[in-house]
Enzyme design. Structure first.
Site, PDB file in Angstrom:
ATOM      1  N   LYS A  22      33.810  40.460  53.444  1.00  0.00           N
ATOM      2  CA  LYS A  22      34.943  40.053  52.597  1.00  0.00           C
ATOM      3  C   LYS A  22      36.243  40.697  53.072  1.00  0.00           C
ATOM      4  O   LYS A  22      37.248  40.020  53.278  1.00  0.00           O
ATOM      5  CB  LYS A  22      34.686  40.461  51.141  1.00  0.00           C
ATOM      6  CG  LYS A  22      35.925  40.408  50.256  1.00  0.00           C
ATOM      7  CD  LYS A  22      35.632  40.858  48.848  1.00  0.00           C
ATOM      8  CE  LYS A  22      35.757  42.316  48.598  1.00  0.00           C
ATOM      9  NZ  LYS A  22      37.128  42.855  48.406  1.00  0.00           N
ATOM     10  N   ASN A  23      36.201  42.013  53.248  1.00  0.00           N
ATOM     11  CA  ASN A  23      37.451  42.710  53.561  1.00  0.00           C
ATOM     12  C   ASN A  23      38.009  42.310  54.917  1.00  0.00           C
ATOM     13  O   ASN A  23      39.223  42.267  55.121  1.00  0.00           O
ATOM     14  CB  ASN A  23      37.244  44.232  53.489  1.00  0.00           C
ATOM     15  CG  ASN A  23      37.073  44.698  52.049  1.00  0.00           C
ATOM     16  OD1 ASN A  23      37.337  43.942  51.116  1.00  0.00           O
ATOM     17  ND2 ASN A  23      36.617  45.918  51.856  1.00  0.00           N
ATOM     18  N   CYS A 117      40.839  45.606  42.079  1.00  0.00           N
ATOM     19  CA  CYS A 117      39.911  46.271  41.170  1.00  0.00           C
ATOM     20  C   CYS A 117      40.563  47.466  40.499  1.00  0.00           C
ATOM     21  O   CYS A 117      41.394  48.149  41.098  1.00  0.00           O
ATOM     22  CB  CYS A 117      38.701  46.770  41.953  1.00  0.00           C
ATOM     23  SG  CYS A 117      37.416  45.533  42.085  1.00  0.00           S
ATOM     24  N   ARG A 122      46.648  52.476  42.847  1.00  0.00           N
ATOM     25  CA  ARG A 122      46.604  51.887  44.187  1.00  0.00           C
ATOM     26  C   ARG A 122      48.007  51.480  44.613  1.00  0.00           C
ATOM     27  O   ARG A 122      48.338  50.303  44.675  1.00  0.00           O
ATOM     28  CB  ARG A 122      45.643  50.691  44.213  1.00  0.00           C
ATOM     29  CG  ARG A 122      44.230  51.089  43.856  1.00  0.00           C
ATOM     30  CD  ARG A 122      43.264  49.942  43.959  1.00  0.00           C
ATOM     31  NE  ARG A 122      42.844  49.680  45.319  1.00  0.00           N
ATOM     32  CZ  ARG A 122      41.975  48.733  45.655  1.00  0.00           C
ATOM     33  NH1 ARG A 122      41.453  47.967  44.729  1.00  0.00           N
ATOM     34  NH2 ARG A 122      41.633  48.541  46.917  1.00  0.00           N
ATOM     35  N   ASP A 305      33.095  52.328  48.631  1.00  0.00           N
ATOM     36  CA  ASP A 305      32.601  51.095  48.000  1.00  0.00           C
ATOM     37  C   ASP A 305      31.094  51.147  47.709  1.00  0.00           C
ATOM     38  O   ASP A 305      30.585  50.297  46.979  1.00  0.00           O
ATOM     39  CB  ASP A 305      32.902  49.886  48.886  1.00  0.00           C
ATOM     40  CG  ASP A 305      34.385  49.530  48.877  1.00  0.00           C
ATOM     41  OD1 ASP A 305      35.058  49.823  47.879  1.00  0.00           O
ATOM     42  OD2 ASP A 305      34.864  48.963  49.865  1.00  0.00           O
ATOM     43  N   ARG A 397      33.645  38.054  42.867  1.00  0.00           N
ATOM     44  CA  ARG A 397      34.848  38.305  43.659  1.00  0.00           C
ATOM     45  C   ARG A 397      34.488  38.739  45.077  1.00  0.00           C
ATOM     46  O   ARG A 397      35.209  38.423  46.026  1.00  0.00           O
ATOM     47  CB  ARG A 397      35.686  39.413  43.010  1.00  0.00           C
ATOM     48  CG  ARG A 397      36.453  38.967  41.780  1.00  0.00           C
ATOM     49  CD  ARG A 397      37.524  39.972  41.440  1.00  0.00           C
ATOM     50  NE  ARG A 397      38.091  40.489  42.681  1.00  0.00           N
ATOM     51  CZ  ARG A 397      38.694  41.660  42.806  1.00  0.00           C
ATOM     52  NH1 ARG A 397      38.841  42.434  41.773  1.00  0.00           N
ATOM     53  NH2 ARG A 397      39.168  42.065  43.964  1.00  0.00           N
TER      54      ARG A 397
END
Ligand code: UD1
Length: 436
Positions: A22-23, A117, A122, A305, A397
């Site tokens: 995903k990232n 998230c 952040r 993560d 997500r």
């Protein structure tokens, strides 16, 4: 709001194919917008965040669509220096990559400050400082960053922390700057390297990605190319942790074991058997794992993560584990939910003391963020009785068909009360696309 009902106790057996990262996909989708021709991406996961990124790119004028073979086409020729809608940007942190893209391409970026998230504060101050060092004039007005740079000029930028997002945004902006940019204290994550490989195949001149120091020589033209996204190391490890928690034997295909050195080491220390092959892992476990201590860190350290799923496993392990979170300051919020299931965990500032219990019991719990969702699913797989996860759509997500994959492995998981609003409509991205 989608709910997930999990009846715990079934060990996991079988084989699954891990999705693309995903990232990496989110960053490479933005990078693809820099090319003068269309780019084609393979191994892009069909997740809500990918859908959101596709919509963000479309909102600024890119063509983005899936073909019948599931490959994602991106053509950035029509990109205009307009602001993407806040309603999309607030959903994902990676939306801020559009800032690097627009600055490099059009010399002007107007992007609402991003969301993502809720795992602590952040900010994007390192990104903004980097843009300024490249010559941009940046202001923040009404929650929106406006950066103007008719010309970007190579610079020497020491990033305060080895931030993944900042490193990627700097790659995007600097690869079209005039002259050479040196990034020091750059992030070394495999996703950063994947972005650099992609940009280089387009004609960028980036050296040193994967080390602390990256050198970027500006290029005037980037061409359309095809690229295959790396496998999702976080998804692979999440399934391995699930096996450690509930037992069984699972083979994971589409894995790069070299991206998982630290989690593999910790899982073995806890008692999981892991056989490594070229592009797959077979993990097997039986009975209780042993307590192990972990400390999250930038790559190649233990990924933040995976902290949450790992704590679910440790909450059932034999002994007491000490888990220290050094990357984000609010990443233990899910612990309250595990306590409701009978876990014995005490959080003090950045550290969780996890005293392994012999059993967890199913309970109604709420998903607070993406990785917390995976953690609570895993706890539910091992708990006695039924666990009811609310806000379960958050898991979509960042995991592609997580519950389907778990069912394939024998888990008793059901999705109920699916709300249309929480399901991304992939059909708008191409005829052959299917909704999640
Ligand atoms: C990315 C990943 C996320 C992962 C994280 C760390 C994506 C879309 N997300 O997030 O899954 O958990 O890397 O591996 O790829 N920071 C600042 N100012 C900044 C930027 C970051 O203070 O301008 C701080 C953050 O608050 C955090 C730390 O630096 O405490 C690391 O953040 P960063 O590496 O940038 O994470 P993301 O790119 O947001």
């Amino acid at each position: 709001m989608a709910r997930m009902l999990i009846r715990g106790g079934n060990p996991l057996h079988g084989t699954i194919t891990v999705s693309g990262s995903k990232n990496s996909a989110l960053a490479i989708m933005a990078a693809a917008g820099l090319a003068e021709e269309e780019c084609i991406l393979e191994n892009v996961p069909r997740q809500y965040d990918v859908w959101t990124m596709a919509m963000i790119l479309r909102s600024i004028g890119a063509e983005v669509w899936f073909d019948a073979a599931g490959r994602l086409h991106i053509n950035g020729k029509g990109i205009r220096p307009v602001s993407p809608p806040y309603d999309l940007v607030r959903r994902i942190r990676a939306s801020f990559y559009v800032a690097g893209l627009l600055l490099a391409l059009r010399g002007y970026a107007e992007v609402p400050l991003p969301g993502g998230c809720s795992i602590g504060s952040r900010p994007v101050n390192f990104h903004i400082k980097g843009f300024e060092q490249l010559g941009a004039k940046v202001t923040i007005e009404h929650g929106c960053m406006k950066a103007r740079a008719p010309k970007l000029t190579g610079t020497h930028y020491f990033i305060n922390r080895a931030s993944v997002g900042t490193t990627i945004n700097m790659l995007l902006a600097a690869c079209r700057a005039e002259g050479t940019t040196i990034l020091e204290n750059a992030a070394k994550e495999p996703e950063v390297v994947d972005v650099a490989i992609f940009l280089n195949s387009m004609g960028a001149r980036i050296r040193g990605a994967g080390t602390d120091v990256i050198r970027i020589d500006g290029a005037t033209r980037l061409s359309g190319v095809e690229h295959t996204i790396i496998p999702d190391r976080l998804e692979a490890a999440t399934f391995a942790i699930a096996v450690g928690t509930v037992g069984g034997r699972v083979t994971l295909h589409n894995v790069m074991p070299e991206h998982l050195r630290s989690p593999i080491m910790k899982l073995r220390e806890a008692g999981l058997t892991i056989e490594e092959n070229d592009a797959s892992l077979t993990v097997s476990g039986e009975g209780r794992m042993q307590a192990v201590d972990i400390e999250t860190a930038v790559y190649p350290g233990f990924p933040t993560d995976l902290q949450q799923p790992f704590v679910s496993m440790l909450s059932l392990a034999d002994g007491t584990s000490v888990v220290r979170e050094t990357v984000f300051d609010g990443r233990f919020r899910y612990v309250d939910e595990l306590l409701r299931m009978g876990a014995d965990i005490k959080v003090e500032r950045d550290t969780a003391i996890v005293r392994g219990v012999e059993r967890l019991t199913g309970a109604p719990v709420e998903v607070t963020d993406l990785r917390a969702g995976a953690a609570l699913m895993i706890a539910g797989l091992a708990a006695e009785g039924e666990t009811e996860l609310s806000q379960a759509h958050i898991i979509d997500r960042g995991y592609e068909q997580f519950d389907d994959k778990l069912r394939t492995l024998g888990a008793d998981v059901r999705r109920v009360d699916v709300d249309e609003e929480d399901v991304p409509d992939f059909t708008v991205l191409g005829e052959a696309s299917v909704a999640l």
